[in-house]
Structure formats: structure tokens, C-alpha cells
Design an enzyme around this catalytic site. Sequence first.
Site, PDB file in Angstrom:
ATOM      1  N   ARG A 113       0.845  -1.198   0.000  1.00 47.39           N
ATOM      2  CA  ARG A 113       0.000   0.000   0.000  1.00 47.39           C
ATOM      3  C   ARG A 113       0.885   1.254   0.000  1.00 47.39           C
ATOM      4  NH1 ARG A 113      -5.202   1.709  -0.902  1.00 47.39           N
ATOM      5  NH2 ARG A 113      -6.147   2.795   0.838  1.00 47.39           N
ATOM      6  N   THR A 391      -9.984   0.103  -9.750  1.00 46.49           N
ATOM      7  CA  THR A 391      -9.020  -0.758  -9.078  1.00 46.49           C
ATOM      8  C   THR A 391      -8.968  -2.011  -9.911  1.00 46.49           C
ATOM      9  OG1 THR A 391      -9.421   0.206  -6.922  1.00 46.49           O
ATOM     10  CG2 THR A 391      -8.704  -2.071  -6.905  1.00 46.49           C
ATOM     11  N   THR A 409      -4.324  -0.677  -7.102  1.00 41.14           N
ATOM     12  CA  THR A 409      -5.116   0.488  -7.490  1.00 41.14           C
ATOM     13  C   THR A 409      -4.316   1.785  -7.501  1.00 41.14           C
ATOM     14  OG1 THR A 409      -7.217   1.624  -7.050  1.00 41.14           O
ATOM     15  CG2 THR A 409      -5.877   1.104  -5.139  1.00 41.14           C
ATOM     16  N   ASN A 411      -6.391   4.248  -6.777  1.00 42.77           N
ATOM     17  CA  ASN A 411      -7.594   4.751  -6.117  1.00 42.77           C
ATOM     18  C   ASN A 411      -8.623   5.112  -7.169  1.00 42.77           C
ATOM     19  OD1 ASN A 411      -9.376   5.344  -4.113  1.00 42.77           O
ATOM     20  ND2 ASN A 411      -8.723   7.463  -3.912  1.00 42.77           N
ATOM     21  N   ASP A 433      -8.055   8.181   0.762  1.00 42.44           N
ATOM     22  CA  ASP A 433      -8.528   7.069   1.591  1.00 42.44           C
ATOM     23  C   ASP A 433      -8.279   7.307   3.076  1.00 42.44           C
ATOM     24  OD1 ASP A 433      -9.771   5.551  -0.275  1.00 42.44           O
ATOM     25  OD2 ASP A 433      -8.171   4.089  -0.538  1.00 42.44           O
ATOM     26  N   SER A 462      -7.671   0.876   3.550  1.00 40.72           N
ATOM     27  CA  SER A 462      -8.200   0.398   2.271  1.00 40.72           C
ATOM     28  C   SER A 462      -9.399  -0.514   2.511  1.00 40.72           C
ATOM     29  CB  SER A 462      -7.090  -0.388   1.568  1.00 40.72           C
ATOM     30  OG  SER A 462      -7.584  -1.035   0.427  1.00 40.72           O
ATOM     31  N   SER A 463     -10.119  -0.795   1.429  1.00 38.67           N
ATOM     32  CA  SER A 463     -11.179  -1.816   1.484  1.00 38.67           C
ATOM     33  C   SER A 463     -10.839  -3.004   0.596  1.00 38.67           C
ATOM     34  CB  SER A 463     -12.510  -1.230   1.005  1.00 38.67           C
ATOM     35  OG  SER A 463     -12.899  -0.158   1.817  1.00 38.67           O
ATOM     36  N   GLY A 484     -13.903  -1.522  -6.465  1.00 40.38           N
ATOM     37  CA  GLY A 484     -15.195  -0.979  -6.039  1.00 40.38           C
ATOM     38  C   GLY A 484     -15.154  -0.227  -4.726  1.00 40.38           C
ATOM     39  N   GLY A 485     -13.950   0.144  -4.245  1.00 43.22           N
ATOM     40  CA  GLY A 485     -13.884   0.877  -2.975  1.00 43.22           C
ATOM     41  C   GLY A 485     -14.564   0.057  -1.896  1.00 43.22           C
TER      42      GLY A 485
HETATM   43  O1  DON Z   1      -8.070   1.069  -1.182  1.00 47.50           O
HETATM   44  C1  DON Z   1      -9.252   1.258  -1.398  1.00 47.50           C
HETATM   45  O2  DON Z   1     -10.140   0.722  -0.780  1.00 47.50           O
HETATM   46  C2  DON Z   1      -9.657   2.183  -2.532  1.00 47.50           C
HETATM   47  N1  DON Z   1      -8.584   3.084  -2.834  1.00 47.50           N
HETATM   48  C3  DON Z   1     -10.036   1.357  -3.712  1.00 47.50           C
HETATM   49  C4  DON Z   1     -10.600   2.197  -4.818  1.00 47.50           C
HETATM   50  C5  DON Z   1     -11.397   1.407  -5.756  1.00 47.50           C
HETATM   51  O3  DON Z   1     -11.594   0.238  -5.599  1.00 47.50           O
HETATM   52  C6  DON Z   1     -11.971   2.154  -6.874  1.00 47.50           C
HETATM   53  N2  DON Z   1     -12.481   1.229  -7.851  1.00 47.50           N
HETATM   54  N3  DON Z   1     -13.446   0.945  -8.297  1.00 47.50           N
END
Ligand code: DON
Length: 588
Positions: A113, A391, A409, A411, A433, A462-463, A484-485
Site C-alpha cells: 500500500r 481498481t 489500485t 484509487n 482514503d 483500504s477496502s 469498487g472501494g
Molecule cells: O483502497 C481502497 O479501498 C480504494 N482506494 C479502492 C478504490 C477502488 O476500488 C476504486 N475502484 N473501483
Amino acid sequence: MAPRLQVEQRAVIPGRIVALALLVLLVVATACGGPAPHETTLARGVVSAPESQAAEVGAAILRQGGNAVDAAVAVQFALCVTNGFGAGLGGGGFMLVHDPAAEGNSVSTLDYREKAPAAATRDMFLDEDGQVIKDMGLYTPLASGVPGTVRGMAAAWDRYGSLPWSRLLEPAVKLARDGFVLDPWTADSVKKYSDKFAALPAHLLRHVEFDDYYRGKEGAVLRLPDLADTLERIAREGADEFYRGQTAELLVQEMERDGGLITAADLNAYQAVWREPVEISYRGYRVVSMPPPSSGGIALAEFLNMAETFPPQAMHSAAQIHLFAEIAKRVFADRAEHMGDPDFHHNPMAELTDKHYAQERASEVNRHGRSDPASIRAGEFPRHGASGRETTHFSIVDDHGMAVANTTTLNTAYGSGVVVDGAGFLLNSQMDDFSAKPGVPNDSGVTGSQANEIAPGKRPLSSMTPTMVFEPTGALSLVLGSPGGPSIISTVAQVIVHVVDGHQDLEAAVDLPRFHHQWPPSPEGEDLLLVESQIEYALPQDVLAELSRLGYTIKPRKTLGDVQAVMIQDGVATGVFDRRRTGGVAYP
Ligand code: DON
């Protein structure tokens, strides 16, 4: 069901037939005194990636005798070229590796990360009145954490790699130098996001040379010569080149030109870290996932632990979706309060993943009406010590049963939009984030507390949820993950529930409509439930009507998530890519 508008045909059906044929050969060979089944556990490997040219790169590495980690490194670098909006040298991520030959716990988790630069400060995205400055942490040179991707790949290769490093980068260099074909999904996204970047307010519009970096129409062959040079240097000189060599110099010059914070010392100090995985059992299956600084593993564990206290779910009816929304509200309330970079904050991991805690928490679930999000508090534990986005996920299994689940990602799509001049890659927007201010939602709509406030050298929460599921017998069953965050957590949980509770095959489990709830009470008092609106994935009207009647505010999203997964059954590994977007499954 309406016909699917997809460029790619999934290789799943022919893949299955070939895999079965190979399995038969393996069984015959074994019966004739060939390799014992424990030596070669699978008929053959498979790569499931969100872009087909990169999937082919991974399959080629497996064909050359590389293992799953060799293939993963090659796929990651290839995606840095072909999937530049979501994966890139300027980003970071998380990797799970399952090594069946390892003693003890066979799964290792790698954290690569991004980290906040040393000059970052807690309030760096607040104005004088203490209000969060919109998009400051997203689309400026301040938006980027110190990238982790190159160190991450080197750390995975150091521990597990078997082919030469430079050979793993060769395909990516070739794709960048000779060009790659722009698929329709990416072409669309380039158009959409160039418009979005161009429309940013003047104070954010610093250095978006987006069009120069990455332009083209569907079917066009794109060449990225600066990126090819950068990859070639990394291939020749190793990861140090990125952190201490010419690439580092170019990156620092980029920062100095525009008031970014990343320095040579930040780059020099960056390390990827191996961490202890999160592990739970779910209805007899062993689920292994990513620990903090991703919230993904703990949140998934909490979600499944609570789900296990109810009868198996198919998640098709309004009552089942309501049950999962109730669970999700509690999971995300805990996420907001308790999770952050473990180097800075104590995450009550044992407590949050405890079955008794899940039971207690699940007993608060209201099956017949909604719990108002504003009434839900995070669980309380003793405190210890100090505290579009795109991502990219891919899953790989080799013929020895070694597996990789990798989520990476920048982000948001195309990260901060800042391209390192002369080096040809985009920098991430991962600083968003962090929780810029307690309780104020970030771009993904999630809130945070002191646990996830900005600090120098800290990793933003992060997720991302790269995950592996093992059969009650101990055999690896499922390798998966998604972008997908925060909705990554719901997406991964739903696919696992479809497979374990619903006995769906992987293709169906990935295809089924998804939904997402992430708790924070909305200022308007709404109880927001995200559902997919694209026709193939939309929930039936009567289910939506019932959910509205229960009081949810239904918020349509075209699609949620983009799962790339592998399932192993009877010694055959089958890959699936999500038809919601393009992608590819490739067999060696
Ligand atoms: O680390 C995370 O959770 C976010 N930065 C991920 C972002 C993400 O998945 C965007 N995509 N669809």
C-alpha cells in the site's frame, strides 16, 4: 435475460472442457505410475484478469514453467500498461499468496500500500475554517502517497519467484513499446475521464496531461514509449531503480514542479511488508483475507461471522437483502471507528473477528424493520496504545496449486491525473482514503476516525479484499477479489455466500445481481442501499418495491464490482472474469 454487450467471450466453457481432458490425462498418468497427486495437484493453471492481453501474459509465464507468483508479477506489470487507469507503477495494493508446499500457514499476505509522505500533516486537506477542501486529496500533486507497486512485486518475487526478474517484465515492455489494443471498455473510460479531468476547477487543474499520456479510440493500438523506457530500466536494474534511480529522480522533479510532497527520502525509505492474514471459518470453510491497512479482511470476516448466525442465504429476496444491509451497517460502523494502519493504530482484530462478538452484534439485527443508521454505534473495545474510480484485481493458480490473489489500485480512475513527466505513469490519489476530518465522508462515501487520520509515513485505510477460501477438507477452493472501494467488501462477501450458501457455480455466483450498504447516516436521514441498474444485473421490480417499502432509499449504480476469480473443483481450476466489464481468462 437480455444479450450481453461484451467484446470478450469468456474462455470458461472451452476452458472447462480442456481442463477436464487434462484431468483425465493426469488420472491416467498417475494410474500408470506418473506423478503422485500430491506432487502435481491440478491439471493445469489459470489466470483470470480484468484485461485479456495481460491474462495472456500470465498464461505464457506459466507455460514457460513459471509459478503463480512469477505469473502475478508479469501480469501486474502488463496491467500497468494495458490497464493504466486502474493499475500502475504509481499505485499500490495487496497480494495473497498460497504456497501448498509451505509449512504451517500456507497463506502469506503482502502489503504494498502507498504511504503518506513524511511532510504530510493531519489537517493538510482542511481550509482555515477546518472544512475539508473538496477534491484536494484526489486531483492534485498532494493526492499521492508514496507508490508501493514496484517494491511489492520485488518482495513477492524475492520470496517466491523462480524465473528471472527481467523476463517477467519483458512482456510489459513489449506491450508499452510495440503497442497494445485498446478495448472498448477502456476506450470509453478514457473518453469519460478525460472529460472529467478537463472540467476540474482551475485550482485543481494543474498538470492533467491525460490526453497526451493515454489517448485513443476503441481498437486503436496505443504505444507508451516513456513507460516502456521506465519498465526497461526497472527490468534491468530491479526495484531500486524506481525508488533510487532515474525514475525516482523524475518523480521527485514532478513533485517539485508543482508542490507535491513526495521526496527522494520518502522513496528511498519505502518498503513493502508481509503481514499476518485474517482468518475465519465460515460454515466449515476456511476464509483467508487481507489484514490492515486494508479493512477488507476484518470487514469480510465480521460480515460472514454475522451471516453464519442466520440460516444459509440465497440473497435473492428483499428479506435476505435487508438482512445483509443490516449486517453491513454494523460492519461499516466498526470499520469507521476501529480500523487504520497497524503501524500507527491498534486494530482490535481478534475482537472484531470473534464469533461471540458476531453473535452479539447479529442479535441487534432487526429482521422485520430497518435499524436507523444513526442509531448504530461501533462496538466498544478497550483501547490500546496510540493510536469510478478504478481498481484492478487478478487471480492466478498454477498447476502445483500455488495461488495468488492480487488487488491493486491508483484509487480513483487514472489516479490523481498527474503523470510523471518523462516516466510515463500516473500517480495515485490514495491520500483520499485517509479520513481528512473525523466523520466527513471521502470520495467513496466512507467516514473515519482518529484511527485513519493522516500522519507522516502512514498507510491510508483500504477496502481491498483479495481473498482465498479453502474447503472443509483444507483444499483451496476459491481465489477472488474485486475493485469498487468499500463495495469490494460486499462484493466479495456476496460471491462467497452464493458459492457456500447458495451452492452456485462460480460463473453464476459472479453474475448474480449485487447490492451494497455502507452505513454512515446520511445528513438527510436516508438509509441508502446501492443496487445495480444495468439490466442484466438489476434486481426484480417486486424486490426493489419491497425494499423501498421497508424504507430504504434505493440508489442505482450501473454495476458494482468487477470480480476476477478462480474456482478449483476436483483438481480442475476454472477461471471466470466478470462480464460487467471486459476481461480475460487464459490457460497455459
Ligand atoms: O483502497 C481502497 O479501498 C480504494 N482506494 C479502492 C478504490 C477502488 O476500488 C476504486 N475502484 N473501483
